[in-house]
Design a protein around this motif. Structure first.
Motif, PDB file in Angstrom:
ATOM      1  N   VAL A 168       0.572  -1.139   0.147  1.00 42.81           N
ATOM      2  CA  VAL A 168      -0.167   0.085  -0.129  1.00 42.81           C
ATOM      3  C   VAL A 168       1.005   1.376   0.113  1.00 42.81           C
ATOM      4  N   ARG A 169       1.948   1.146   0.872  1.00 41.06           N
ATOM      5  CA  ARG A 169       2.899   2.263   0.628  1.00 41.06           C
ATOM      6  C   ARG A 169       3.576   2.611  -0.721  1.00 41.06           C
ATOM      7  N   THR A 170       3.647   1.421  -1.532  1.00 39.97           N
ATOM      8  CA  THR A 170       4.506   1.602  -2.665  1.00 39.97           C
ATOM      9  C   THR A 170       3.399   2.226  -3.500  1.00 39.97           C
ATOM     10  N   ILE A 171       2.109   1.807  -3.613  1.00 39.17           N
ATOM     11  CA  ILE A 171       0.958   2.237  -4.254  1.00 39.17           C
ATOM     12  C   ILE A 171       1.026   3.800  -4.008  1.00 39.17           C
ATOM     13  N   ALA A 172       0.934   4.062  -2.651  1.00 34.97           N
ATOM     14  CA  ALA A 172       0.686   5.534  -2.539  1.00 34.97           C
ATOM     15  C   ALA A 172       1.778   6.327  -3.155  1.00 34.97           C
ATOM     16  N   ALA A 173       3.028   5.977  -2.721  1.00 33.99           N
ATOM     17  CA  ALA A 173       4.065   6.805  -3.639  1.00 33.99           C
ATOM     18  C   ALA A 173       3.932   6.665  -4.818  1.00 33.99           C
ATOM     19  N   TYR A 174       3.553   5.604  -5.629  1.00 33.14           N
ATOM     20  CA  TYR A 174       3.526   5.628  -7.083  1.00 33.14           C
ATOM     21  C   TYR A 174       2.523   6.495  -7.564  1.00 33.14           C
ATOM     22  N   ALA A 175       1.464   6.557  -6.766  1.00 36.03           N
ATOM     23  CA  ALA A 175       0.137   7.551  -7.039  1.00 36.03           C
ATOM     24  C   ALA A 175       0.644   9.032  -7.322  1.00 36.03           C
ATOM     25  N   TYR A 176       1.418   9.153  -6.118  1.00 29.21           N
ATOM     26  CA  TYR A 176       1.997  10.830  -6.105  1.00 29.21           C
ATOM     27  C   TYR A 176       2.876  10.976  -7.173  1.00 29.21           C
ATOM     28  N   ARG A 177       3.949  10.088  -7.607  1.00 34.44           N
ATOM     29  CA  ARG A 177       4.812  10.312  -8.482  1.00 34.44           C
ATOM     30  C   ARG A 177       4.147  10.266 -10.013  1.00 34.44           C
ATOM     31  N   HIS A 178       3.101   9.489 -10.049  1.00 33.44           N
ATOM     32  CA  HIS A 178       2.413   9.716 -11.438  1.00 33.44           C
ATOM     33  C   HIS A 178       1.548  11.131 -11.473  1.00 33.44           C
ATOM     34  N   SER A 179       1.357  11.623 -10.303  1.00 32.85           N
ATOM     35  CA  SER A 179       0.677  12.667 -10.358  1.00 32.85           C
ATOM     36  C   SER A 179       1.513  13.869 -10.619  1.00 32.85           C
ATOM     37  N   ILE A 180       2.790  13.909 -10.395  1.00 32.36           N
ATOM     38  CA  ILE A 180       3.886  14.777 -10.658  1.00 32.36           C
ATOM     39  C   ILE A 180       4.630  14.737 -11.888  1.00 32.36           C
ATOM     40  N   GLY A 181       4.295  13.340 -12.416  1.00 34.98           N
ATOM     41  CA  GLY A 181       4.965  13.222 -13.768  1.00 34.98           C
ATOM     42  C   GLY A 181       6.620  12.586 -13.556  1.00 34.98           C
ATOM     43  N   GLN A 182       6.711  12.188 -12.290  1.00 33.10           N
ATOM     44  CA  GLN A 182       8.009  11.783 -12.096  1.00 33.10           C
ATOM     45  C   GLN A 182       8.255  10.297 -12.156  1.00 33.10           C
ATOM     46  N   PRO A 183       9.566   9.879 -12.410  1.00 35.63           N
ATOM     47  CA  PRO A 183       9.891   8.323 -12.476  1.00 35.63           C
ATOM     48  C   PRO A 183       9.436   7.544 -11.151  1.00 35.63           C
ATOM     49  N   TYR A 184       8.966   6.253 -11.198  1.00 35.40           N
ATOM     50  CA  TYR A 184       8.463   5.648 -10.015  1.00 35.40           C
ATOM     51  C   TYR A 184       9.994   5.274  -9.378  1.00 35.40           C
ATOM     52  N   MET A 185      10.254   5.415  -8.204  1.00 34.91           N
ATOM     53  CA  MET A 185      11.220   4.988  -7.551  1.00 34.91           C
ATOM     54  C   MET A 185      11.016   3.405  -6.661  1.00 34.91           C
ATOM     55  N   TYR A 186      11.646   2.498  -7.001  1.00 31.35           N
ATOM     56  CA  TYR A 186      11.589   1.182  -6.525  1.00 31.35           C
ATOM     57  C   TYR A 186      11.843   1.317  -5.118  1.00 31.35           C
ATOM     58  N   PRO A 187      11.133   0.373  -4.193  1.00 31.19           N
ATOM     59  CA  PRO A 187      11.590   0.357  -2.933  1.00 31.19           C
ATOM     60  C   PRO A 187      13.023  -0.187  -2.489  1.00 31.19           C
ATOM     61  N   LEU A 191      16.253  -0.117   3.458  1.00 36.30           N
ATOM     62  CA  LEU A 191      15.293   0.888   4.076  1.00 36.30           C
ATOM     63  C   LEU A 191      13.982   0.363   5.174  1.00 36.30           C
ATOM     64  N   ARG A 192      14.085   1.027   6.130  1.00 37.14           N
ATOM     65  CA  ARG A 192      12.810   0.603   7.101  1.00 37.14           C
ATOM     66  C   ARG A 192      11.548   1.160   6.569  1.00 37.14           C
ATOM     67  N   TYR A 193      10.568   0.905   7.105  1.00 30.65           N
ATOM     68  CA  TYR A 193       9.137   1.210   6.659  1.00 30.65           C
ATOM     69  C   TYR A 193       8.945   2.623   6.035  1.00 30.65           C
ATOM     70  N   VAL A 194       9.143   3.557   7.247  1.00 33.07           N
ATOM     71  CA  VAL A 194       8.996   5.005   6.768  1.00 33.07           C
ATOM     72  C   VAL A 194       9.994   5.706   6.012  1.00 33.07           C
ATOM     73  N   PRO A 195      11.132   5.347   6.309  1.00 36.36           N
ATOM     74  CA  PRO A 195      12.348   6.036   5.401  1.00 36.36           C
ATOM     75  C   PRO A 195      12.110   5.282   3.835  1.00 36.36           C
ATOM     76  N   ASN A 196      11.730   4.212   3.738  1.00 38.29           N
ATOM     77  CA  ASN A 196      11.238   3.368   2.598  1.00 38.29           C
ATOM     78  C   ASN A 196      10.167   4.315   1.677  1.00 38.29           C
ATOM     79  N   PHE A 197       9.084   4.683   2.435  1.00 38.58           N
ATOM     80  CA  PHE A 197       8.091   5.163   1.941  1.00 38.58           C
ATOM     81  C   PHE A 197       8.521   6.996   1.377  1.00 38.58           C
TER      82      PHE A 197
END
Ligand code: CMC
Length: 432
Positions: A168-187, A191-197
């Motif tokens: 869900v954290r990856t989906i959330a971050a990808y949704a944001y990256r898509h909205s600003i037209g930036q490349p998806y960053m793989y997990p 990194l731990r849960y929050v820093p990875n997000f």
């Protein structure tokens, strides 16, 4: 001493047993009310209805108490760790070293999405609300993990829970990256849960985002303070969908939709909009409070009031204190924090709010913290969803494990026409 409640209907009396919870809350058990009397109860908004027994979270709204599996929420403040809290809520106890290591490992190995899911993001317009993407993509996860449909044992369930919390954290971050037209960053598995997000949200292919420990702790706290709140609207939705034996992903996707509304998780966005409106000089704090009291205005003081708390929401107190410390340390001067303080001061002295016991809730200060660490407003309710997910999962599982679990199916009092005859189309009056 066993106690009963007596219901008098006409010349008949019926006795119903009283059920008492671990903290002394009491309920009249009316499970066989209709069968015995022909009557149902009517309780719009379910303010007086216990829909289940649950051992996950205890709230005493009069005293402002919130406990996860018995542990007061304040005790998580010193070393905030969202992953530990997720385990606690879902499995009922704080994780041992080994459990924590295994669960963290599960979260790491589950973090990636199936590569073809990336194409789904491309199909959404840039301006798509991230909550719509989140819900759709959680649902889409079930297409990629049919193995999680039948969760027969705890080990299988643990992997499904870890998969969902991680992805869900990856989906959330990808949704944001898509909205600003930036490349998806793989997990990043290091990194731990929050820093990875935050890495997936803010890193660039050419520049790694570095997460300050203070930011990590603040976001851990924000997430864990949202992690469960017993039978709120979204959790009840998850339980309701799950009661039909719908899978975990489908049930949680429905939870996201319920959370989206401005009276629930969407309030954190509405609070920021309200503060911004005041900041822009469109209205003064005093006039805003005046408007919120005026029933004709349809305006509410967002981030204030709660169905259960008739006292300070302990989460709001903790978040206010984090905001006070975090912003100066990060060197952030946010005029919205001053406006929030001012609104709180006015409302807490106003008889309208005092009489109705309306206090700041969890959404009042959370947005100011998220904004200070760079999370955009349209992602606030998504952050709430990431935080609430362990609670949804815990409730879904608790319900699935409950012997005799029934499909949720309320009744109603019908107020429409009594029996009416069908009329052929050419004989019907024109009402246009
Ligand atoms: N501003 C102005 N008046 C309010 C507010 C408010 N924020 N909240 C409640 N009231 C009034 C309401 O008009 C009613 O007045 P009256 O008795 O004169 O008709 C009285 O207080 C009781 O309100 P209610 O709507 O019957 O209470 P509820 O338990 O159904 O609603 C609530 C709870 C949270 C939906 C409501 O307080 C609200 O709309 N607050 C603003 C939105 C918000 O901050 N939501 C986040 C809730 S906490 C996190 C979460 O659950 O997601």
């Amino acid at each position: 001493m066993s106690e009963d409640a007596t219901l008098i209907l006409g010349d008949k009396q019926y006795r119903f047993p009283i059920r008492e919870g671990a903290e002394g809350e009491r309920a009249i058990d009316i499970q066989d009310l209709r069968a015995r009397t022909g009557y149902i109860t009517l309780d719009p908004g379910y303010g007086n209805t216990g829909s289940c027994e649950s051992a996950i979270t205890f709230i005493d709204g009069e005293q402002g108490i919130l406990r996860y599996r018995g542990i007061p929420i304040e005790q998580f403040e010193q070393a905030p760790n969202f992953v530990e809290v997720a385990w606690l809520l879902i499995f009922g106890h704080l994780p041992s070293e080994d459990e924590y290591r295994v669960f963290s490992h599960d979260l790491t190995v589950c973090a990636n999405l199936d590569e073809s899911m990336k194409h789904h993001f491309e199909g959404f317009p840039r301006s798509a609300p991230p909550m719509a993407i989140l819900s759709a993509m959680i649902n889409a996860l079930s297409c990629f993990h049919p193995d999680f449909f039948e969760l027969d044992d705890q080990a299988q369930f643990r992997m499904a829970a870890a998969g969902l919390i991680s992805k869900v954290r990856t989906i959330a971050a990808y949704a944001y990256r898509h909205s600003i037209g930036q490349p998806y960053m793989y997990p990043d598995p290091a990194l731990r849960y929050v820093p990875n997000f935050l890495h997936m949200m803010f890193s660039q292919p050419y520049a790694e985002h570095i997460c300050e420990p203070m930011v990590r702790d603040a976001i851990n706290l924000v997430l864990l303070l949202h992690a469960d709140h017993e039978q709120n609207c979204s959790t009840s939705t998850v339980r309701m969908v799950g009661s039909s034996q719908a899978n975990l992903f489908a049930s949680c996707a429905a939870g996201v939709c319920a959370l989206w509304g401005p009276l629930h998780g969407g309030a954190n966005v509405a609070v920021l909009e309200m503060l911004d409106q005041i900041h822009q000089g469109q209205i003064s704090p005093e006039d805003y409070v005046r408007m919120a009291k005026d029933k004709d205005s349809k305006v509410r003081l967002m981030g204030f009031g709660h169905r259960v708390y008739k006292n300070f929401d302990p989460r709001a107190k903790m978040l206010a204190s984090v905001a006070e410390k975090l912003l100066p340390t990060l060197g952030v001067k946010d005029p919205l924090l001053d406006i929030a303080r001012k609104l709180e001061e006015i409302a807490l002295e106003d008889p309208y709010f005092v009489e109705r016991k309306l206090y700041p809730n969890v959404d009042f200060y959370s947005g100011i913290i998220m904004r200070a660490v760079g999370i955009p407003t349209n992602m606030f309710t998504v952050m709430f969803s990431i935080g609430r997910l362990p609670g949804w999962i815990a409730h879904w599982w608790e319900q699935a494990q409950t012997m005799g679990n029934k499909i949720a199916r309320p009744r109603q009092i019908y107020t429409g026409p009594t029996q009416t005859d069908h009329v052929p189309r050419d004989e019907r009056p024109d009402r246009l």
